[in-house]
Design an enzyme around this catalytic site. Structure first.
Site, PDB file in Angstrom:
ATOM      1  N   THR A  27      -5.709  -1.808  -9.386  1.00 52.21           N
ATOM      2  CA  THR A  27      -4.737  -0.720  -9.505  1.00 52.21           C
ATOM      3  C   THR A  27      -3.583  -1.072 -10.438  1.00 52.21           C
ATOM      4  OG1 THR A  27      -5.237   0.001  -7.273  1.00 52.21           O
ATOM      5  CG2 THR A  27      -3.120   0.669  -8.122  1.00 52.21           C
ATOM      6  N   ASP A  70     -12.503  -2.541 -10.889  1.00 52.96           N
ATOM      7  CA  ASP A  70     -11.999  -2.331  -9.527  1.00 52.96           C
ATOM      8  C   ASP A  70     -12.528  -3.522  -8.743  1.00 52.96           C
ATOM      9  OD1 ASP A  70     -12.027  -1.461  -6.712  1.00 52.96           O
ATOM     10  OD2 ASP A  70     -11.463   0.491  -7.517  1.00 52.96           O
TER      11      ASP A  70
HETATM   12  N1  ASP Z   1      -9.544  -0.587  -5.407  1.00 53.34           N
HETATM   13  C1  ASP Z   1      -8.480  -1.344  -6.021  1.00 53.34           C
HETATM   14  C2  ASP Z   1      -9.004  -2.743  -6.331  1.00 53.34           C
HETATM   15  O1  ASP Z   1      -9.136  -3.535  -5.459  1.00 53.34           O
HETATM   16  C3  ASP Z   1      -7.306  -1.411  -5.136  1.00 53.34           C
HETATM   17  C4  ASP Z   1      -6.159  -2.242  -5.672  1.00 53.34           C
HETATM   18  O2  ASP Z   1      -6.160  -2.780  -6.739  1.00 53.34           O
HETATM   19  O3  ASP Z   1      -5.164  -2.330  -4.947  1.00 53.34           O
HETATM   20  O4  ASP Z   1      -9.328  -3.011  -7.477  1.00 53.34           O
END
Ligand code: ASP
Length: 352
Positions: A27, A70
């Site tokens: 993210t 991700d």
């Molecule tokens: N789905 C994302 C990831 O783990 C969530 C995050 O970065 O907080 O890459």
């Protein structure tokens, strides 16, 4: 497999140190596209979102996955890639910061803590709950402090020579951490181990809690064997399900997440499935569903039977650490060594 791209992000005439940023995705580096969905942005624009990074007086290089991911898509190949980057650049930098999605950050931190045996420099993982492009993002504070910790030294020696997670003002040992929150900023916790540092006006290091390898020569082992399975016990768990998991072709180790201090139903069907598995050469490791405390087989009658059939009590290993440690040990050591090392303290991951 991810390819790598390298850039010199910040350079100073009289830099106080050199930090390598490894950007894997998550993210942290996303922004909204015209349809409103979060997509990875070009990392070279990062300084626009965080101009004060220049005030750190550090040289900062970035190595990024060409296609940021991700972290739900992380697998052992990515751990190898991160370890490769650290190994190749080990002597040129004072410390390393890995920008990583929060979902599997604790798994990656744990895996790296085993791969990087003899580590004597900081490897700090961080990320964000809100993208850096958002006004209220936690990305800026997380990254700046993670970089400061990666460069922090006392008398010329790194203060944190271990793999750790920095998130929401706290530095936690990587192989003791867990993602515990998906909405608030305090996403990580290490129930069985104190924070290594708290960041307020100053960064307050908990020096007595910081791990240091006896042997300071970096040895990197990159093999992982994923022939493992994980079962979380619940009341009414069926023998058909247990049997199907144990019958998985090529299974070498089974982790059972039990209740409390390592307790499981004393039903004979359950014990005989585990006992049969052990006789067939499968390692069965008992870890707790609790976030704090430890497995003490034999404390209750409901765990004594597990001990008697040869289940290994996993002490205070987290699920993330049990998974990555078993995969790492199975990939690099003999069956007998795996059984011994799984309950030895290799990188500060358990309390004997
Ligand atoms: N789905 C994302 C990831 O783990 C969530 C995050 O970065 O907080 O890459």
């Amino acid at each position: 497999m991810a390819q790598l791209k390298r850039t010199k992000l910040i350079q100073h005439q009289q830099a106080k140190g050199n930090v390598l940023l490894i950007y894997t995705g998550g993210t942290f580096g996303m922004m909204r596209n015209t349809a409103g969905s979060l997509v990875p942005f070009d990392f070279s624009n990062m300084v626009d979102h965080l101009p004060t990074i220049k005030n750190l007086s550090l040289n900062i290089d970035v190595i990024e996955f060409e296609k940021p991911i991700d972290s739900a898509n992380i697998n052992p190949e990515h751990w190898k890639l991160m370890a490769d980057v650290i190994e190749i650049n080990y002597h040129d930098f004072d410390g390393f910061v890995i920008l990583h999605g929060t979902d599997t950050m604790a798994f990656s931190a744990s895996a790296l803590s085993f791969m990087l045996e003899g580590l004597s420099k900081p490897v700090i993982l961080t990320g964000a709950q809100l993208p850096i492009s958002e006004p209220r993002s936690d990305a800026r504070e997380n990254l700046i402090t993670a970089i400061e910790i990666a460069a922090a030294k006392d008398n010329g020696k790194p203060i944190v020579p271990e793999v750790a997670i920095f998130f929401d003002y706290e530095l936690l040992r990587g192989n003791r951490s867990k993602k515990v929150e998906s909405m608030q900023f305090d996403a990580f916790d290490s129930g069985n181990y104190p924070a290594l540092a708290k960041a307020g006006v100053k960064i307050d290091f908990n020096r007595g809690a910081i791990f240091s390898h006896q042997n300071k020569f970096l040895t990197v082992r990159k093999n992982f064997d994923a022939s493992i399975a994980l079962i979380k016990l619940y009341p009414g768990i069926s023998s058909a399900y247990l049997q199907a998991v144990v019958n998985t072709r090529g299974l070498k180790a089974l982790i059972i997440e039990t209740y409390g201090s390592g307790n499981a139903p004393t039903d004979t069907y359950l014990l005989s499935i585990f006992s049969e598995a052990i006789k067939n050469g499968i390692i069965v490791l008992n870890i707790s569903q609790c976030q704090g405390g430890r497995v003490t087989q034999g404390k209750y009658e409901t765990s004594k039977a597990l001990e008697e059939i040869g289940v290994i009590g996993g002490l205070d290993l987290t699920t993330e650490t049990a998974v990555t440690k078993l995969m790492y040990l199975l990939g690099n050591f003999s069956f007998e060594e795996v059984k011994t090392k799984i309950i030895q303290n290799l990188a500060g991951e358990l309390t004997i």
